[in-house]
Motif scaffolding. Structure first.
Motif, PDB file in Angstrom:
ATOM      1  N   ALA A  95      73.547  92.344  57.417  1.00 24.58           N
ATOM      2  CA  ALA A  95      72.138  93.003  57.385  1.00 24.58           C
ATOM      3  C   ALA A  95      71.631  93.687  58.473  1.00 24.58           C
ATOM      4  O   ALA A  95      71.128  94.813  58.242  1.00 24.58           O
ATOM      5  CB  ALA A  95      71.069  91.923  56.689  1.00 24.58           C
ATOM      6  N   ALA A  96      71.611  93.105  59.737  1.00 25.20           N
ATOM      7  CA  ALA A  96      71.280  93.902  60.860  1.00 25.20           C
ATOM      8  C   ALA A  96      72.047  95.269  60.870  1.00 25.20           C
ATOM      9  O   ALA A  96      71.689  96.286  61.219  1.00 25.20           O
ATOM     10  CB  ALA A  96      71.464  92.898  62.025  1.00 25.20           C
ATOM     11  N   ALA A  97      73.449  95.101  60.791  1.00 22.96           N
ATOM     12  CA  ALA A  97      74.476  96.142  61.082  1.00 22.96           C
ATOM     13  C   ALA A  97      73.886  97.313  60.109  1.00 22.96           C
ATOM     14  O   ALA A  97      74.028  98.402  60.249  1.00 22.96           O
ATOM     15  CB  ALA A  97      75.825  95.549  60.879  1.00 22.96           C
ATOM     16  N   ALA A  98      73.562  96.774  58.828  1.00 24.17           N
ATOM     17  CA  ALA A  98      73.289  97.874  57.702  1.00 24.17           C
ATOM     18  C   ALA A  98      71.847  98.590  58.136  1.00 24.17           C
ATOM     19  O   ALA A  98      72.022  99.676  57.837  1.00 24.17           O
ATOM     20  CB  ALA A  98      73.200  97.048  56.299  1.00 24.17           C
ATOM     21  N   GLN A  99      71.084  97.792  58.667  1.00 26.71           N
ATOM     22  CA  GLN A  99      69.786  98.404  59.008  1.00 26.71           C
ATOM     23  C   GLN A  99      70.046  99.402  60.187  1.00 26.71           C
ATOM     24  O   GLN A  99      69.774 100.468  60.367  1.00 26.71           O
ATOM     25  CB  GLN A  99      68.726  97.484  59.315  1.00 26.71           C
ATOM     26  N   THR A 100      70.955  99.126  61.377  1.00 28.83           N
ATOM     27  CA  THR A 100      71.255  99.742  62.239  1.00 28.83           C
ATOM     28  C   THR A 100      71.863 101.158  61.914  1.00 28.83           C
ATOM     29  O   THR A 100      71.878 102.097  62.196  1.00 28.83           O
ATOM     30  CB  THR A 100      72.303  99.211  63.094  1.00 28.83           C
TER      31      THR A 100
ATOM     32  N   ASN B 241      61.754  97.684  57.522  1.00 22.33           N
ATOM     33  CA  ASN B 241      62.837  96.629  57.438  1.00 22.33           C
ATOM     34  C   ASN B 241      62.585  95.754  58.589  1.00 22.33           C
ATOM     35  O   ASN B 241      62.472  96.015  59.882  1.00 22.33           O
ATOM     36  CB  ASN B 241      64.279  97.077  57.483  1.00 22.33           C
ATOM     37  N   ASP B 242      62.478  94.450  58.361  1.00 23.02           N
ATOM     38  CA  ASP B 242      62.446  93.290  59.355  1.00 23.02           C
ATOM     39  C   ASP B 242      63.268  93.220  60.276  1.00 23.02           C
ATOM     40  O   ASP B 242      63.048  93.093  61.420  1.00 23.02           O
ATOM     41  CB  ASP B 242      62.234  92.022  58.405  1.00 23.02           C
ATOM     42  N   GLN B 243      64.581  93.819  60.169  1.00 18.81           N
ATOM     43  CA  GLN B 243      65.459  93.779  61.066  1.00 18.81           C
ATOM     44  C   GLN B 243      65.188  94.725  62.287  1.00 18.81           C
ATOM     45  O   GLN B 243      66.093  94.648  63.193  1.00 18.81           O
ATOM     46  CB  GLN B 243      66.980  93.615  60.434  1.00 18.81           C
TER      47      GLN B 243
ATOM     48  N   ALA C 163      64.412 103.322  66.387  1.00 20.80           N
ATOM     49  CA  ALA C 163      64.126 103.922  64.770  1.00 20.80           C
ATOM     50  C   ALA C 163      62.890 104.712  64.994  1.00 20.80           C
ATOM     51  O   ALA C 163      62.631 105.662  64.380  1.00 20.80           O
ATOM     52  CB  ALA C 163      63.887 102.430  63.946  1.00 20.80           C
ATOM     53  N   TRP C 164      61.686 104.291  65.570  1.00 25.44           N
ATOM     54  CA  TRP C 164      60.615 104.806  65.577  1.00 25.44           C
ATOM     55  C   TRP C 164      60.708 106.280  66.416  1.00 25.44           C
ATOM     56  O   TRP C 164      59.944 107.163  66.108  1.00 25.44           O
ATOM     57  CB  TRP C 164      59.322 103.955  66.315  1.00 25.44           C
ATOM     58  N   TYR C 165      61.595 106.090  67.362  1.00 24.58           N
ATOM     59  CA  TYR C 165      61.916 107.324  68.296  1.00 24.58           C
ATOM     60  C   TYR C 165      62.291 108.577  67.118  1.00 24.58           C
ATOM     61  O   TYR C 165      61.894 109.740  67.113  1.00 24.58           O
ATOM     62  CB  TYR C 165      62.781 107.243  69.085  1.00 24.58           C
ATOM     63  N   TYR C 166      63.386 107.988  66.326  1.00 26.34           N
ATOM     64  CA  TYR C 166      63.994 108.993  65.494  1.00 26.34           C
ATOM     65  C   TYR C 166      62.946 109.385  64.317  1.00 26.34           C
ATOM     66  O   TYR C 166      63.294 110.633  63.676  1.00 26.34           O
ATOM     67  CB  TYR C 166      65.230 108.460  64.696  1.00 26.34           C
ATOM     68  N   LYS C 167      62.205 108.506  63.847  1.00 22.23           N
ATOM     69  CA  LYS C 167      61.271 108.775  62.726  1.00 22.23           C
ATOM     70  C   LYS C 167      60.239 109.941  63.247  1.00 22.23           C
ATOM     71  O   LYS C 167      60.139 110.904  62.580  1.00 22.23           O
ATOM     72  CB  LYS C 167      60.321 107.663  62.566  1.00 22.23           C
ATOM     73  N   GLY C 168      59.681 109.958  64.510  1.00 24.60           N
ATOM     74  CA  GLY C 168      58.946 110.736  65.343  1.00 24.60           C
ATOM     75  C   GLY C 168      59.646 112.174  65.109  1.00 24.60           C
ATOM     76  O   GLY C 168      59.004 113.324  64.743  1.00 24.60           O
TER      77      GLY C 168
END
Length: 403
Positions: free
Chosen positions: A16-21, A49-51, A58-63
């Motif tokens: 699951a963690a790998a999928a979110q990565t 996602n909690d993971q 993730a937030w850097y790329y969202k920005g």
């Protein structure tokens, strides 16, 4: 048996963690390829996602993704122009979250590009809110956010624009404490905007806070001695403290800086004369007004300034309280002095009216308030001097202007 179940659970968790990565990686790749719809969907999932919601990457790329969407909104032909109308708010929130989670500052430098882009967008929107929509509260809020964004990047030059616009918006909202807050920052940073110093000086002067007003004048003169307005402000500050000698020195310093520019010099003489008049130095003020008129006799400022000074002195004499039982003849003396001053004021007020009348029609409309002021002064002058024939056309013109 329990050990096998636990192992299986850990394996599933790892997948699951790998999928979110992979969601983050996929979003980054789609962004680079320009597939913004897919990039947005992937990064939104990763940040929820909690993971991965606590991963600064993730937030850097969202920005970054939302900033790229923001760029597309400026192109009316782009298929992504309506993808995220709230892109600026989303990018700002993402940059803030990245900064909060990035304890090792791994992404700080690149995350600052998001803050910088968002700050620029907020300033652009704030400028439109101020100039086009007259939404001063909205302008102020956006400027405050821009100031915070630029604070993270260390971009003082861009932040200074946000401080300046915030001060202007606060001024429109009559929030003087906020004006002082923003403009004092600019003063400490040695801004070259003269109206920042003038606004602060006027506010402190109106508050009767002479110490702060003098501090502003000192800062202006120290930061920008080449600007004759700074010497003029110092002159006014010295007048407030009663030091007429230093005040005159500063007036002369300002005049010396503009003596090679007759137009500016003539206007500066009027500004100096007004200060002297306000400080009851009527002879000094008259000398400055007359010198200005010797350079350019066909002007409004000097004629109106001289006429107003004489007129106000006459009114002061009329309004002087004389004891009922006075037998010195003071009342008659004051009335004669007032008539003499009214008589002197007449020619200057008429010259000011003639100047306005000679302007193009659109400029006359802009000067209507000044025209009414001059005509009302002439009305009082002719009434006090009992010149009824001169009074009638003035009354008729005033009635016409009021219709």
């Amino acid at each position: 048996m329990k050990k096998s179940i636990l192992t299986l659970a850990l394996v599933v968790l790892g997948f699951a963690a790998a999928a979110q990565t992979l969601e983050v990686q996929s979003a980054a790749q789609d962004m680079r390829k320009g597939y913004l719809t897919k990039a947005k969907a992937s990064i939104d999932k990763a940040c929820a996602n909690d993971q991965t919601k606590d991963d600064p990457k993730a937030w850097y790329y969202k920005g970054l993704i939302y900033c790229q969407i923001g760029q597309e909104t400026k192109n009316p032909k782009s298929k992504y122009k309506d993808l995220a109308p709230d892109w600026c708010e989303q990018a700002y929130e993402a940059a803030l979250k990245c900064k909060e989670l990035d304890k090792d500052n791994e992404y700080s430098e690149t995350n600052n590009t998001v803050f910088s882009y968002v700050g620029g967008e907020l300033c652009n929107r704030a400028t439109d809110a101020f100039n086009k929509d007259h939404d001063f509260e909205g302008c102020l809020k956006m400027c405050e956010d821009a100031i915070k964004a630029y604070g993270y990047t260390g971009d003082k030059k861009s932040a200074d624009f946000a401080y300046y616009l915030a001060g202007l918006a606060a001024s429109q909202l009559k929030q003087n404490d906020l004006v002082k807050k923003y403009f004092n920052v600019l003063m400490r940073r040695k801004t070259d905007k003269a109206n920042v110093y003038q606004t602060l000086f006027t506010m402190y002067r109106n508050d009767k806070n002479d110490a702060e007003a003098l501090k502003v004048a000192n800062n202006f003169y120290k930061n920008h001695p080449e600007d004759y307005n700074s010497a003029l402000m110092m002159s006014e500050a010295y007048l407030m403290s009663g030091d007429t000698e230093k005040s005159n020195e500063m007036i002369n310093a300002a005049l010396n800086q503009t003596k090679d520019n007759p137009q500016v010099y003539a206007k500066l003489l009027c500004a100096a004369a007004e200060m002297l008049s306000n400080n009851q130095d009527f002879d000094g003020a008259a000398a400055k007004y007359n010198e200005s008129l010797s350079i350019n006799g066909n002007q409004f400022e000097a004629n109106f300034g001289m006429g107003s000074m004489l007129y106000n002195r006459a009114v002061d004499k009329i309004n002087t309280e004389v004891p009922f039982d006075d037998e010195t003849g003071l009342q008659a003396k004051l009335e004669e002095e007032a008539k003499a001053l009214f008589g002197q004021a007449e020619s200057y007020m008429k010259a000011a009216v003639a100047f306005i009348d000679a302007l193009p029609a659109e400029q006359q409309e802009m000067q209507k308030a000044n025209l009414v002021h001059c005509l009302n002064a002439l009305k009082t002058i002719y009434a006090r001097l009992n010149r009824i024939d001169d009074l009638k056309p003035i009354n008729a013109r005033l009635q016409s202007l009021m219709q």
